[in-house]
Design a protein around this motif. Structure first.
Motif, PDB file in Angstrom:
ATOM      1  N   MET A   1      82.999 -99.579 -53.003  1.00 26.04           N
ATOM      2  CA  MET A   1      82.344 -98.894 -54.072  1.00 26.04           C
ATOM      3  C   MET A   1      81.470 -97.820 -53.824  1.00 26.04           C
ATOM      4  O   MET A   1      80.927 -97.644 -52.734  1.00 26.04           O
ATOM      5  CB  MET A   1      81.293 -99.956 -54.839  1.00 26.04           C
ATOM      6  N   SER A   2      81.809 -96.568 -54.453  1.00 24.81           N
ATOM      7  CA  SER A   2      81.162 -95.476 -54.087  1.00 24.81           C
ATOM      8  C   SER A   2      79.878 -95.018 -55.021  1.00 24.81           C
ATOM      9  O   SER A   2      79.603 -96.062 -56.005  1.00 24.81           O
ATOM     10  CB  SER A   2      82.030 -94.255 -54.280  1.00 24.81           C
ATOM     11  N   TYR A   3      79.056 -94.024 -54.593  1.00 19.41           N
ATOM     12  CA  TYR A   3      77.804 -93.860 -55.324  1.00 19.41           C
ATOM     13  C   TYR A   3      77.639 -92.278 -55.520  1.00 19.41           C
ATOM     14  O   TYR A   3      78.192 -91.466 -54.553  1.00 19.41           O
ATOM     15  CB  TYR A   3      76.655 -94.456 -54.275  1.00 19.41           C
ATOM     16  N   VAL A   4      76.809 -92.094 -56.574  1.00 16.95           N
ATOM     17  CA  VAL A   4      76.608 -90.806 -56.729  1.00 16.95           C
ATOM     18  C   VAL A   4      74.894 -90.600 -56.823  1.00 16.95           C
ATOM     19  O   VAL A   4      74.300 -91.258 -57.117  1.00 16.95           O
ATOM     20  CB  VAL A   4      77.032 -90.398 -58.507  1.00 16.95           C
ATOM     21  N   LEU A   5      74.614 -89.493 -56.016  1.00 16.97           N
ATOM     22  CA  LEU A   5      73.115 -89.024 -55.999  1.00 16.97           C
ATOM     23  C   LEU A   5      72.779 -87.885 -56.769  1.00 16.97           C
ATOM     24  O   LEU A   5      73.823 -87.033 -56.484  1.00 16.97           O
ATOM     25  CB  LEU A   5      73.044 -88.745 -54.442  1.00 16.97           C
ATOM     26  N   GLN A   6      72.127 -88.192 -57.728  1.00 14.74           N
ATOM     27  CA  GLN A   6      71.797 -86.998 -58.748  1.00 14.74           C
ATOM     28  C   GLN A   6      70.518 -86.292 -58.227  1.00 14.74           C
ATOM     29  O   GLN A   6      69.605 -87.197 -58.422  1.00 14.74           O
ATOM     30  CB  GLN A   6      71.707 -87.459 -60.114  1.00 14.74           C
ATOM     31  N   PHE A  56      79.265 -90.261 -52.507  1.00 11.86           N
ATOM     32  CA  PHE A  56      79.140 -90.720 -51.090  1.00 11.86           C
ATOM     33  C   PHE A  56      79.940 -91.982 -51.286  1.00 11.86           C
ATOM     34  O   PHE A  56      79.893 -92.673 -52.163  1.00 11.86           O
ATOM     35  CB  PHE A  56      77.622 -91.068 -50.580  1.00 11.86           C
ATOM     36  N   GLU A  57      80.426 -92.243 -50.000  1.00 13.69           N
ATOM     37  CA  GLU A  57      81.129 -93.548 -49.840  1.00 13.69           C
ATOM     38  C   GLU A  57      80.222 -94.711 -50.116  1.00 13.69           C
ATOM     39  O   GLU A  57      81.047 -95.893 -50.337  1.00 13.69           O
ATOM     40  CB  GLU A  57      81.759 -93.601 -48.548  1.00 13.69           C
ATOM     41  N   ASN A  58      79.190 -94.781 -49.609  1.00 14.93           N
ATOM     42  CA  ASN A  58      78.291 -96.083 -49.831  1.00 14.93           C
ATOM     43  C   ASN A  58      76.755 -95.548 -50.071  1.00 14.93           C
ATOM     44  O   ASN A  58      76.172 -94.351 -50.112  1.00 14.93           O
ATOM     45  CB  ASN A  58      78.288 -96.960 -48.559  1.00 14.93           C
ATOM     46  N   LYS A  87      75.676 -96.316 -58.883  1.00 15.16           N
ATOM     47  CA  LYS A  87      77.151 -96.882 -58.296  1.00 15.16           C
ATOM     48  C   LYS A  87      78.116 -96.248 -59.432  1.00 15.16           C
ATOM     49  O   LYS A  87      77.957 -96.247 -60.469  1.00 15.16           O
ATOM     50  CB  LYS A  87      77.243 -98.428 -58.550  1.00 15.16           C
ATOM     51  N   VAL A  88      79.164 -95.903 -58.801  1.00 14.33           N
ATOM     52  CA  VAL A  88      80.456 -95.582 -59.284  1.00 14.33           C
ATOM     53  C   VAL A  88      81.092 -96.678 -59.988  1.00 14.33           C
ATOM     54  O   VAL A  88      81.432 -97.505 -59.201  1.00 14.33           O
ATOM     55  CB  VAL A  88      81.089 -94.428 -58.695  1.00 14.33           C
ATOM     56  N   ASN A  89      81.348 -96.631 -61.374  1.00 11.74           N
ATOM     57  CA  ASN A  89      82.412 -97.562 -62.019  1.00 11.74           C
ATOM     58  C   ASN A  89      83.841 -96.550 -61.846  1.00 11.74           C
ATOM     59  O   ASN A  89      84.023 -95.909 -62.436  1.00 11.74           O
ATOM     60  CB  ASN A  89      82.198 -97.668 -63.395  1.00 11.74           C
ATOM     61  N   GLU A  90      84.491 -97.193 -60.711  1.00  6.94           N
ATOM     62  CA  GLU A  90      85.647 -96.270 -60.229  1.00  6.94           C
ATOM     63  C   GLU A  90      86.890 -96.696 -61.295  1.00  6.94           C
ATOM     64  O   GLU A  90      87.555 -95.580 -61.391  1.00  6.94           O
ATOM     65  CB  GLU A  90      86.169 -96.790 -58.842  1.00  6.94           C
TER      66      GLU A  90
END
Length: 100
Positions: A1-6, A56-58, A87-90
């Motif tokens: 699961m990847s992540y987005v930092l805003q 980011f990957e994590n 958390k990204v909903n891939e």
């Protein structure tokens, strides 16, 4: 699961092409951060704001980058930032071409 930092913050400039020239080396250095996937740079001269969406990957790598980046922003005189990590909903992101 990847992540987005805003991240976004008040910013007096430069904007546009001048911003691109000013921060090119920083942009290149971001590519070397642990777990970094990609970044979309954001700017609004009308609202005097700038920031970005970092992928980011994590979550740990996103958090570590955030700590470092907030210190860097303080060095530029930027004390306040709006920050969120998601958390990204891939599965849904793939449908909408959000992941490459």
């Amino acid at each position: 699961m990847s992540y987005v930092l805003q991240i976004d913050f008040k910013f007096k400039g430069p904007f546009g092409e001048a911003m691109s020239m000013e921060f090119e080396k920083m942009a290149e250095s971001i590519n070397l951060e642990k777990g970094f996937i990609k970044k979309v740079w954001t700017e609004s001269e009308a609202r005097t704001e700038a920031g970005g969406h970092y992928h980011f990957e994590n979550e740990e790598d996103a958090e570590n980058y955030l700590k470092m980046h907030l210190e860097r922003l303080r060095g530029f005189g930027i004390e306040e930032s709006n920050v969120k990590i998601f958390k990204v909903n891939e599965k849904l992101s793939l449908i909408n071409k959000g992941l490459s």
